[in-house]
Design a protein around this motif. Structure first.
Motif, PDB file in Angstrom:
ATOM      1  N   GLU A   1       0.651  19.753  43.712  1.00 34.97           N
ATOM      2  CA  GLU A   1       0.400  18.699  44.712  1.00 34.97           C
ATOM      3  C   GLU A   1       1.417  17.554  44.637  1.00 34.97           C
ATOM      4  OE1 GLU A   1      -4.235  18.267  45.087  1.00 34.97           O
ATOM      5  OE2 GLU A   1      -3.772  18.681  42.987  1.00 34.97           O
ATOM      6  N   VAL A   2       2.666  17.921  44.414  1.00 34.00           N
ATOM      7  CA  VAL A   2       3.751  16.942  44.437  1.00 34.00           C
ATOM      8  C   VAL A   2       4.325  16.910  45.858  1.00 34.00           C
ATOM      9  CG1 VAL A   2       6.100  16.438  43.632  1.00 34.00           C
ATOM     10  CG2 VAL A   2       4.378  17.248  42.005  1.00 34.00           C
ATOM     11  N   PRO A   3       4.326  15.744  46.508  1.00 39.85           N
ATOM     12  CA  PRO A   3       4.896  15.679  47.862  1.00 39.85           C
ATOM     13  C   PRO A   3       6.407  15.947  47.819  1.00 39.85           C
ATOM     14  CG  PRO A   3       3.759  13.619  47.264  1.00 39.85           C
ATOM     15  CD  PRO A   3       3.873  14.439  46.028  1.00 39.85           C
ATOM     16  N   TYR A   4       6.876  16.839  48.680  1.00 38.66           N
ATOM     17  CA  TYR A   4       8.299  17.170  48.662  1.00 38.66           C
ATOM     18  C   TYR A   4       8.760  17.584  50.059  1.00 38.66           C
ATOM     19  CZ  TYR A   4       7.133  22.150  49.017  1.00 38.66           C
ATOM     20  OH  TYR A   4       6.667  23.358  49.464  1.00 38.66           O
ATOM     21  N   GLU A   5      10.078  17.669  50.182  1.00 37.01           N
ATOM     22  CA  GLU A   5      10.668  18.204  51.410  1.00 37.01           C
ATOM     23  C   GLU A   5      11.897  19.002  50.991  1.00 37.01           C
ATOM     24  OE1 GLU A   5      13.012  16.114  54.971  1.00 37.01           O
ATOM     25  OE2 GLU A   5      10.986  15.297  54.722  1.00 37.01           O
ATOM     26  N   VAL A   6      12.051  20.201  51.525  1.00 37.61           N
ATOM     27  CA  VAL A   6      13.259  20.972  51.247  1.00 37.61           C
ATOM     28  C   VAL A   6      14.285  20.598  52.303  1.00 37.61           C
ATOM     29  CG1 VAL A   6      14.285  23.287  51.223  1.00 37.61           C
ATOM     30  CG2 VAL A   6      12.065  22.893  50.132  1.00 37.61           C
ATOM     31  N   ASP A   7      15.481  20.222  51.847  1.00 42.89           N
ATOM     32  CA  ASP A   7      16.540  19.823  52.775  1.00 42.89           C
ATOM     33  C   ASP A   7      17.698  20.803  52.613  1.00 42.89           C
ATOM     34  OD1 ASP A   7      18.611  18.609  54.184  1.00 42.89           O
ATOM     35  OD2 ASP A   7      17.974  16.590  53.644  1.00 42.89           O
ATOM     36  N   THR A   8      18.132  21.396  53.726  1.00 39.26           N
ATOM     37  CA  THR A   8      19.229  22.371  53.629  1.00 39.26           C
ATOM     38  C   THR A   8      20.597  21.691  53.761  1.00 39.26           C
ATOM     39  OG1 THR A   8      18.934  22.824  55.967  1.00 39.26           O
ATOM     40  CG2 THR A   8      17.914  24.376  54.430  1.00 39.26           C
ATOM     41  N   ASN A   9      20.610  20.353  53.836  1.00 36.60           N
ATOM     42  CA  ASN A   9      21.880  19.634  53.834  1.00 36.60           C
ATOM     43  C   ASN A   9      21.802  18.472  52.850  1.00 36.60           C
ATOM     44  OD1 ASN A   9      24.327  18.488  54.352  1.00 36.60           O
ATOM     45  ND2 ASN A   9      24.036  18.247  56.556  1.00 36.60           N
ATOM     46  N   MET A  10      21.763  18.833  51.551  1.00 40.43           N
ATOM     47  CA  MET A  10      21.494  17.825  50.528  1.00 40.43           C
ATOM     48  C   MET A  10      22.629  16.833  50.309  1.00 40.43           C
ATOM     49  SD  MET A  10      18.514  17.448  49.341  1.00 40.43           S
ATOM     50  CE  MET A  10      18.845  16.292  48.017  1.00 40.43           C
ATOM     51  N   SER A  11      23.882  17.243  50.533  1.00 39.78           N
ATOM     52  CA  SER A  11      24.945  16.252  50.273  1.00 39.78           C
ATOM     53  C   SER A  11      24.815  15.083  51.243  1.00 39.78           C
ATOM     54  CB  SER A  11      26.352  16.853  50.312  1.00 39.78           C
ATOM     55  OG  SER A  11      26.368  18.056  50.993  1.00 39.78           O
ATOM     56  N   LYS A  12      24.379  15.396  52.462  1.00 37.99           N
ATOM     57  CA  LYS A  12      24.167  14.309  53.419  1.00 37.99           C
ATOM     58  C   LYS A  12      22.993  13.421  52.987  1.00 37.99           C
ATOM     59  CE  LYS A  12      23.715  13.223  58.231  1.00 37.99           C
ATOM     60  NZ  LYS A  12      23.632  13.641  59.604  1.00 37.99           N
ATOM     61  N   ARG A  13      21.939  14.047  52.464  1.00 37.76           N
ATOM     62  CA  ARG A  13      20.767  13.278  52.010  1.00 37.76           C
ATOM     63  C   ARG A  13      21.145  12.382  50.830  1.00 37.76           C
ATOM     64  NH1 ARG A  13      14.924  13.081  53.362  1.00 37.76           N
ATOM     65  NH2 ARG A  13      15.280  15.143  54.202  1.00 37.76           N
ATOM     66  N   LEU A  14      21.964  12.925  49.907  1.00 32.97           N
ATOM     67  CA  LEU A  14      22.409  12.126  48.756  1.00 32.97           C
ATOM     68  C   LEU A  14      23.214  10.914  49.214  1.00 32.97           C
ATOM     69  CD1 LEU A  14      23.512  14.767  46.100  1.00 32.97           C
ATOM     70  CD2 LEU A  14      21.940  12.894  45.684  1.00 32.97           C
ATOM     71  N   TRP A  15      24.099  11.153  50.181  1.00 34.21           N
ATOM     72  CA  TRP A  15      24.897  10.044  50.702  1.00 34.21           C
ATOM     73  C   TRP A  15      24.010   9.031  51.437  1.00 34.21           C
ATOM     74  CZ3 TRP A  15      29.755   7.872  50.962  1.00 34.21           C
ATOM     75  CH2 TRP A  15      30.715   8.459  50.122  1.00 34.21           C
ATOM     76  N   GLY A  16      23.002   9.530  52.130  1.00 25.05           N
ATOM     77  CA  GLY A  16      22.076   8.643  52.828  1.00 25.05           C
ATOM     78  C   GLY A  16      21.326   7.751  51.858  1.00 25.05           C
ATOM     79  N   LYS A  17      20.861   8.358  50.758  1.00 24.29           N
ATOM     80  CA  LYS A  17      20.134   7.589  49.742  1.00 24.29           C
ATOM     81  C   LYS A  17      21.085   6.606  49.052  1.00 24.29           C
ATOM     82  CE  LYS A  17      16.835   6.459  46.787  1.00 24.29           C
ATOM     83  NZ  LYS A  17      16.407   7.075  45.558  1.00 24.29           N
ATOM     84  N   PHE A  18      22.329   7.038  48.849  1.00 16.97           N
ATOM     85  CA  PHE A  18      23.350   6.153  48.269  1.00 16.97           C
ATOM     86  C   PHE A  18      23.543   4.935  49.185  1.00 16.97           C
ATOM     87  CE2 PHE A  18      28.099   5.327  48.118  1.00 16.97           C
ATOM     88  CZ  PHE A  18      28.086   4.623  46.928  1.00 16.97           C
ATOM     89  N   MET A  19      23.646   5.202  50.476  1.00 19.18           N
ATOM     90  CA  MET A  19      23.802   4.113  51.452  1.00 19.18           C
ATOM     91  C   MET A  19      22.620   3.143  51.375  1.00 19.18           C
ATOM     92  SD  MET A  19      24.053   4.402  55.627  1.00 19.18           S
ATOM     93  CE  MET A  19      22.530   5.319  55.829  1.00 19.18           C
ATOM     94  N   LEU A  20      21.412   3.705  51.289  1.00 12.53           N
ATOM     95  CA  LEU A  20      20.214   2.866  51.204  1.00 12.53           C
ATOM     96  C   LEU A  20      20.249   2.002  49.943  1.00 12.53           C
ATOM     97  CD1 LEU A  20      17.205   2.297  52.246  1.00 12.53           C
ATOM     98  CD2 LEU A  20      16.542   3.910  50.476  1.00 12.53           C
TER      99      LEU A  20
END
Length: 306
Positions: free
Chosen positions: A171-190
């Protein structure tokens, strides 16, 4: 490869405590191992570690203890403790150990991969959590979620499916992302925006959720990351900026990002991972980054007063 049965976590910061506590209620005690040196273990046992007022029941192991490799290894240390942590987990890594890093920034995966290879490394970003840690007590309203996926965009690998099945069960909330480098950069930006701004304004999420100079500074710092992302071949857009601003709006206004908590406790922050990295990339691509330049020097100034 089978299902995930044993988990090892190194680093009892906000994420380590939050997910460790959550998992500890759902799996056999000895199958969840918190890796820490003998001195820390003694401290944790004496003082206890608390999550939303409840004392965590953790099974601690020291780096030298021999044990079965973990099916899943989670890094949740601060960046300045990463090199040491990579050495400390050696007994927990086997050929089928999946590794995720919940560290800030865009470089921790490569550091871990240098020692253990990239083939079992999944990219991971924790988002939407509003945990605040004071001493040995963590409190949060929103657990947020873990977003993870393969390094290469496209189809989800066996490891991704294996981890998703485990998180479903736990019961761990998660999301699978097939474009993780973009997500990493997005989180970096945040992080570049929110962590540094809230630290410099010595305030909380509420300050940047409302219109005003703090929010403007934050968005300006984030836009500098957008121009760098284009040069790095992982182009972020205004739509990505708005996505992360929406994530921010879900957080508890009294909550604070880790860097603001560091400044308050007079600890040295991860500024090198944020504006430090932005200034480096700016130099590399000849892109001006005045807002991050200013944030960098303000934070360095605050730290020089300790």
């Amino acid at each position: 490869m089978g299902e995930v049965k044993t988990v090892s976590i190194i680093g009892l910061g906000a994420l380590g405590v939050l997910f460790g506590h959550h998992l500890s209620k759902r799996m056999p005690r000895e199958k969840l191992r918190i890796i820490a040196d003998a001195e820390r273990v003694k401290k944790y046992k004496n003082e206890g570690v608390y999550c939303n007022g409840e004392r965590c029941s953790f099974h601690y192991v020291t780096p030298d203890e021999l044990c079965e490799p973990a099916d899943l290894l989670i890094f949740s240390v601060k960046y300045d403790g990463l090199k040491e942590a990579v050495q400390a987990v050696k007994n927990h890594v086997g050929e089928n150990t999946m590794i995720i890093s919940a560290l800030n920034g865009i470089t921790s995966e490569a550091v871990i991969g240098e020692t253990y290879g990239m083939e079992n490394m999944l990219y991971c970003v924790a988002q939407g959590m509003d945990a605040v840690k004071v001493g040995n007590e963590l409190s949060y309203d929103h657990m947020g979620m873990l977003c993870f996926g393969d390094q290469k965009p496209g189809v989800a690998s066996e490891n991704v499916k294996r981890l998703a099945a485990f998180f479903d069960k736990m019961e761990v909330p998660y999301e699978v992302d097939t474009n993780m480098s973009k997500r990493l950069w997005g989180k970096f930006m945040l992080n570049v925006g929110v962590n540094q701004t809230v630290a410099v304004y010595e305030s909380n999420y509420g300050e940047i959720q409302k219109k005003g100079p703090a929010r403007e500074t934050m968005i300006a710092a984030m836009r500098e990351v957008i121009s760098l992302s284009e040069k790095e071949g992982i182009p972020l857009t205004e739509a990505d900026l708005n996505y992360w601003l929406d994530v921010l709006d879900t957080l508890s206004p009294e909550g604070k990002p880790s860097m603001a908590q560091d400044v308050e406790a007079k600890r040295y922050s991860e500024v090198e991972l944020f504006s430090g990295a932005v200034l480096e990339l700016g130099k590399k691509h000849g892109v001006p980054t005045p807002v991050n330049y200013e944030l960098y020097h303000k934070i360095k100034h605050i730290e020089s007063q300790y």
